[in-house]
Write a protein that holds these residues in place. Structure first.
Motif, short mmCIF file in Angstrom:
data_model
loop_
_atom_site.label_atom_id
_atom_site.label_comp_id
_atom_site.label_asym_id
_atom_site.label_seq_id
_atom_site.Cartn_x
_atom_site.Cartn_y
_atom_site.Cartn_z
N CYS A 266 -14.15 17.52 -13.03
CA CYS A 266 -13.86 17.00 -14.37
C CYS A 266 -12.39 17.21 -14.73
O CYS A 266 -11.74 16.32 -15.31
N ALA A 267 -11.86 18.39 -14.40
CA ALA A 267 -10.44 18.66 -14.64
C ALA A 267 -9.57 17.68 -13.85
O ALA A 267 -8.57 17.16 -14.35
N ASN A 268 -9.97 17.44 -12.62
CA ASN A 268 -9.21 16.52 -11.77
C ASN A 268 -9.24 15.10 -12.30
O ASN A 268 -8.24 14.37 -12.26
N LYS A 269 -10.39 14.68 -12.81
CA LYS A 269 -10.52 13.31 -13.33
C LYS A 269 -9.59 13.07 -14.52
O LYS A 269 -8.96 12.02 -14.62
N ILE A 270 -9.52 14.04 -15.41
CA ILE A 270 -8.62 13.88 -16.56
C ILE A 270 -7.17 13.97 -16.11
O ILE A 270 -6.31 13.20 -16.56
N ASN A 271 -6.88 14.88 -15.19
CA ASN A 271 -5.52 15.06 -14.72
C ASN A 271 -4.97 13.81 -14.04
O ASN A 271 -3.77 13.53 -14.10
N THR A 272 -5.84 13.07 -13.37
CA THR A 272 -5.38 11.89 -12.62
C THR A 272 -5.49 10.59 -13.42
O THR A 272 -5.33 9.51 -12.85
N LEU A 273 -5.75 10.69 -14.71
CA LEU A 273 -5.87 9.48 -15.54
C LEU A 273 -4.65 8.59 -15.41
O LEU A 273 -4.73 7.43 -15.01
N ALA A 274 -3.49 9.12 -15.78
CA ALA A 274 -2.26 8.33 -15.74
C ALA A 274 -1.84 8.05 -14.31
O ALA A 274 -1.33 6.96 -14.00
N TYR A 275 -2.07 9.00 -13.43
CA TYR A 275 -1.71 8.83 -12.02
C TYR A 275 -2.42 7.62 -11.41
O TYR A 275 -1.81 6.78 -10.74
N GLU A 276 -3.71 7.51 -11.64
CA GLU A 276 -4.48 6.42 -11.05
C GLU A 276 -4.18 5.08 -11.71
O GLU A 276 -4.30 4.03 -11.08
N VAL A 277 -3.80 5.11 -12.99
CA VAL A 277 -3.48 3.86 -13.68
C VAL A 277 -2.12 3.32 -13.24
O VAL A 277 -1.98 2.15 -12.89
N PHE A 278 -1.12 4.19 -13.23
CA PHE A 278 0.25 3.72 -13.02
C PHE A 278 0.78 4.00 -11.62
O PHE A 278 1.27 3.09 -10.94
N ALA A 279 0.71 5.24 -11.17
CA ALA A 279 1.36 5.61 -9.91
C ALA A 279 0.75 4.88 -8.72
O ALA A 279 1.47 4.36 -7.86
N ILE A 280 -0.57 4.82 -8.65
CA ILE A 280 -1.22 4.14 -7.53
C ILE A 280 -0.90 2.65 -7.55
O ILE A 280 -0.65 2.05 -6.50
N GLY A 281 -0.89 2.06 -8.74
CA GLY A 281 -0.56 0.63 -8.85
C GLY A 281 0.86 0.34 -8.39
O GLY A 281 1.09 -0.63 -7.65
N ILE A 282 1.80 1.16 -8.80
CA ILE A 282 3.20 0.96 -8.39
C ILE A 282 3.36 1.18 -6.89
O ILE A 282 4.04 0.41 -6.21
N ALA A 283 2.71 2.24 -6.36
CA ALA A 283 2.81 2.51 -4.92
C ALA A 283 2.20 1.38 -4.11
O ALA A 283 2.73 1.00 -3.06
N MET A 284 1.09 0.81 -4.59
CA MET A 284 0.44 -0.30 -3.90
C MET A 284 1.37 -1.49 -3.78
O MET A 284 1.44 -2.16 -2.74
N ILE A 285 2.15 -1.75 -4.82
CA ILE A 285 3.03 -2.92 -4.85
C ILE A 285 4.34 -2.66 -4.12
O ILE A 285 4.86 -3.53 -3.42
N VAL A 286 4.87 -1.45 -4.24
CA VAL A 286 6.18 -1.19 -3.64
C VAL A 286 6.10 -1.11 -2.12
O VAL A 286 7.09 -1.39 -1.43
N TYR A 287 4.93 -0.77 -1.58
CA TYR A 287 4.81 -0.60 -0.12
C TYR A 287 5.11 -1.87 0.67
O TYR A 287 5.97 -1.86 1.57
N PRO A 288 4.45 -3.01 0.38
CA PRO A 288 4.81 -4.22 1.13
C PRO A 288 6.25 -4.68 0.87
O PRO A 288 6.87 -5.29 1.74
N ILE A 289 6.78 -4.38 -0.33
CA ILE A 289 8.17 -4.75 -0.62
C ILE A 289 9.12 -3.94 0.28
O ILE A 289 10.04 -4.48 0.89
N LEU A 290 8.86 -2.62 0.36
CA LEU A 290 9.68 -1.77 1.24
C LEU A 290 9.50 -2.17 2.70
O LEU A 290 10.48 -2.17 3.48
#
Length: 516
Positions: A266-290
């Motif tokens: 439960c602590a992990n789920k709340i902690n990764t709220l913003a990470y899973e919304v923003f960081a994973i999305g940006i990493a997903m997109i930047v990888y093929p660009i790089l």
């Protein structure tokens, strides 16, 4: 390539991810209400952790698949690209089916070793074996999904992959609302398998639209597939170590008390709220660009995109970490504290979460750095750093778990993630013969200063307004909403005054969308 390429590509992806997270919060709230922080949810979370540990094989293959497939797309040979995709799809799926059968056969032994806290009660142990065996079937659909989404991402098609969490969470919610009373946790394990199948299914229409057709094609001696598997081994090891880190934490938690695994989760789920919304999305997109910039040899463009991506991650993750740390109690109360999830469970989760939040920043930067290494076909450096990270994590767990309980596990994760992120950044800077570190550090300190101003606003709002006028659930909801609004405004104004360039990209994108 335009500087705000990542922001433009990320906008709709983040909308899908945000919707997915909203539904995930509903799902988690229902799980807490239906099952509480008990051995039942411990078993489910343990089994799901095992599935995620094994999905690192899929992740490793997808990660190395994208740059190799990008080269085929540059050559514009449709026949070769189709054969390559079908070859990977068939070989990988057969391998996954064999692995799944073996894991199901040895599930008792696996749980006895890694979930040794469950062996103390025969009924708990037997239930854990049954649930684990059911959920391992998810691996087959995960393997299919990973190849198909790899194809889509290589074509810079991100909408379907980013919508997968939304679709799977709808499946979970439907089960929890309508079928839990009748089928319980066993049925929920089946629903998990269905959810992973649906994640695979939603990618098929776009996959076909891109011109790919399935065929029974297998060529084990194909040079590209050999290269992909060779490169993927360090990726699989490094990502497996990251998941193994979480798995080890769960194993430690099973020996603290029944419900400790759930508190940790439960602590992990709340902690990764913003990470899973923003960081994973940006990493997903930047990888093929790089990957594309690396294939073309445009290293100046590569460095600019990398630097900008790191700054954008920091721009989002630092205030998110501060906000979640300050608002952890109302967040836990609103999301989890109802039904079988008690006041004591909420208190323990809050204590664990506080020490978790700095890890969110490291996670976001680490993901970008991992993608940067993979895009230049260096898969060994992330692997080595992952081993260092788990070593640090285990040592801190052993030393502190006696004194801090679950909080020791979250503190260990935070310390290890920060150390390996710094090590990876230094290594990448040397590999690329210099990244504009000064600019990143300056932007980081500006963001920290703006986040502190935001923190003051949030504390003042809660101390002198919310806590004096409202009580209970209403207070928690208003605390989250008003603090997020006023704190966000204070942060945005501070960032604008401090002249962080990336905020202009974000604002321009939102303004252009609003005008349309």
């Amino acid at each position: 390539m335009k500087n705000n390429k990542v922001i433009k590509s990320s906008f709709l992806v983040m909308i899908f991810i945000i919707l997915g997270k909203i539904f995930a919060l509903v799902r988690d709230s229902l799980i807490a209400a239906k099952f509480g922080a008990t051995y039942i949810t411990d078993i489910y979370n343990f089994a799901l952790g095992m599935v995620y540990l094994l999905t690192t094989i899929s992740y490793g293959l997808t990660t190395t698949f994208i740059p190799i497939h990008t080269e085929l797309l540059e050559n514009k040979d449709k026949n070769k690209r189709n054969n390559f995709v079908n070859n990977v799809l068939n070989v990988f799926t057969i391998g996954t089916i064999i692995l799944t059968i073996l894991m199901i056969f040895f599930s008792k032994e696996i749980i006895y070793v890694f979930g040794h806290g469950f062996k103390n009660d025969a009924a708990v142990f037997n239930t854990s074996v049954k649930i684990t065996r059911i959920m391992l079937l998810s691996l087959i659909f995960i393997s299919l999904q990973s190849v198909v989404t790899g194809v889509l991402q290589a074509h810079k098609e991100f909408y379907e992959p980013s919508a997968m969490a939304l679709v799977s969470n709808i499946v979970y919610i439907l089960y929890l609302v309508f079928f839990t009373a009748r089928y319980g946790i066993i049925g929920f394990a089946v629903a998990t398998v269905v959810a992973f199948f649906m994640q695979f299914l939603i990618n098929i229409p776009k996959y076909k639209k891109l011109g790919y057709k399935y065929s029974i094609y297998m060529e084990l001696k194909d040079n590209r597939m050999k290269q992909m598997f060779r490169l993927s081994i360090p990726v699989i090891i490094s990502t497996s170590v990251i998941q193994l880190n979480a798995f080890v934490n769960r194993a430690f938690a099973t020996n603290i008390y029944y419900g400790a695994v759930t508190v940790l989760d439960c602590a992990n789920k709340i902690n990764t709220l913003a990470y899973e919304v923003f960081a994973i999305g940006i990493a997903m997109i930047v990888y093929p660009i790089l990957s594309e910039l690396a294939v073309k040899g445009d290293m100046n463009g590569y460095k600019r995109s990398l630097q900008r991506s790191i700054n954008i991650i920091l721009l989002i993750m630092v205030p998110a970490a501060v906000g979640i740390a300050l608002l952890r109690e109302p967040l836990i109360n609103v999301i989890f504290k109802r039904g079988a999830f008690t006041e004591e469970a909420a208190k323990l989760t809050s204590q664990a979460l506080l020490l978790y939040t700095p890890a969110m920043i490291a996670y976001g930067v680490r993901d970008i750095l991992n993608k940067a290494f993979y895009s230049v076909k260096d898969t060994k450096t992330p692997m080595i750093n992952s081993f260092i990270g788990i070593g640090i994590n285990v040592i801190i767990n052993i030393v502190l778990i006696k004194y801090m309980g679950v909080s020791a596990l979250t503190l260990a994760t935070t310390i290890s993630s920060i150390i390996i992120t710094i090590l990876m950044f230094n290594k990448l800077s040397k590999k690329l013969e210099g990244i504009n570190t000064k600019d990143i550090v300056v932007v980081f300190f500006k963001i920290v200063f703006a986040s502190l101003i935001m923190a003051v606003v949030i504390i003042m709002v809660n101390k002198f307004f919310i806590s004096k006028l409202f009580y209970g659930f209403k207070r928690d909801v208003l605390s989250i909403l008003i603090s997020t609004l006023l704190g966000g405004i204070a942060y945005a104004i501070s960032i604008f005054i401090l002249k962080v360039d990336e905020i202009n990209d974000v604002l321009d994108k939102f303004i252009s969308k609003a005008k349309k």
